[in-house]
Design an enzyme around this catalytic site. Sequence first.
Site, short mmCIF file in Angstrom:
data_model
loop_
_atom_site.label_atom_id
_atom_site.label_comp_id
_atom_site.label_asym_id
_atom_site.label_seq_id
_atom_site.Cartn_x
_atom_site.Cartn_y
_atom_site.Cartn_z
N ASP A 69 -4.66 -3.37 -12.26
CA ASP A 69 -5.24 -4.25 -11.26
C ASP A 69 -5.33 -5.67 -11.84
O ASP A 69 -5.86 -5.86 -12.94
CB ASP A 69 -6.63 -3.74 -10.89
CG ASP A 69 -7.30 -4.52 -9.79
OD1 ASP A 69 -6.73 -5.50 -9.29
OD2 ASP A 69 -8.44 -4.13 -9.42
N HIS B 295 -5.14 -1.74 -7.92
CA HIS B 295 -6.30 -2.06 -7.09
C HIS B 295 -6.53 -0.99 -6.02
O HIS B 295 -5.61 -0.61 -5.30
CB HIS B 295 -6.09 -3.43 -6.46
CG HIS B 295 -7.32 -4.06 -5.90
ND1 HIS B 295 -8.40 -4.39 -6.68
CD2 HIS B 295 -7.64 -4.42 -4.62
CE1 HIS B 295 -9.33 -4.94 -5.93
NE2 HIS B 295 -8.90 -4.96 -4.68
N SER C 61 -13.89 -4.34 -4.30
CA SER C 61 -13.23 -5.64 -4.21
C SER C 61 -14.25 -6.70 -3.80
O SER C 61 -15.27 -6.84 -4.46
CB SER C 61 -12.04 -5.54 -3.25
OG SER C 61 -11.15 -6.63 -3.43
#
Length: 365
Positions: free
Chosen positions: A308, A340, A212
């Site tokens: 995601d 995600h 991320s």
Amino acid sequence: MSIAARLRHYTNRLVRALHPSGIPPPLHSAARPASQPHRRRGRAMAAADPDTEVQADFFPMVRRYRSGRVERFMNMAPVPAGADPATGVVSKDVVVDPATGVWARLFLPPGTPRGAKLPVVVYYHGGAFVVGSAADPFTHSYLNALAAEAGVLAVAPEYRLAPEHPLPAAYDDSWEALKWVASHAAGGGGPDPDPWLAEHGDLSRLFLAGASAGGTIAHVVAARAGGLGVRARGLLIVHPYFSGAVDIGDEGAAGKERKARADAFWRFLYPGSPGLDDPLSNPFSEAAGGSAARVAADRVLVCVAQKDDLRDRGVWYYESLRASGYPGEVELLESMGEGHVFYCINPRCDRAKEMQERVLSFLRK
């Protein structure tokens, strides 16, 4: 609530907030409909106290008040370092820079013989630069498993968070952590080297990694590393949080207002930034000056997840890096039907096992 349930709750809220279609507009205490006088009276009373008057609101991530007080909604209680009963991995926390308070959590595989040399994985945690930690259950559990299965010495830097420490502080701290790790090459480490890195770290087998926002950081430090004389064996970019002023994928369907909200959040993180085409957000913007091609890693593995909301930006990064003039090998792994950082939420699912095998293969080349 179990750790898995808390992680699922955490990431679902986070990814909705990260994506341009999900970032709420910043709320200012003066912006309320005139048709609600009782709310105006409440606001006037709150305005007298700067500790309760909202200056910027990016719920469900973070809220800042006029006094400077910051409220976070998605942080999880830290896990202490020590022996992990499930994997046998031992972890410890080490101060990297006493001046800034930056530290790192190190993970050593079980049964490591005296003097044995191990690959070193420097892993940057995610959290949109405002939440997350090297000590949160998310990162701690993943790196325990990675260290045990891959037989690597993992290093997770704890960089400072915005808005108390605006960007580029997180990038600067992450860079200092990499320099600290690299200083242990050839028996170095300065006047007070870390014993684990000095004895067990094989920096000819260095890997940089992040998930991320941490994936964004990993790219940036990899692009800078050549100037330090450091070259990584590989760069692992997982579900990265990149952006850009020009829409890609489904970003155009979200509308200009939502793109503006994403830009507002970036400027909240980094006051004075030119916006989403800042090289720290968009490594392929004109302002980046082609720096992406200088990634100091032999190979790059980009991991994305089909469900995601950041998936398209991950694919964009993969395609753009291949076209940038970067001379190394670039691979893409897409996990179908997953969201995600699913591999941390449900590490026993088939797709997580598939991803782990790919990562392990990448680290062993």
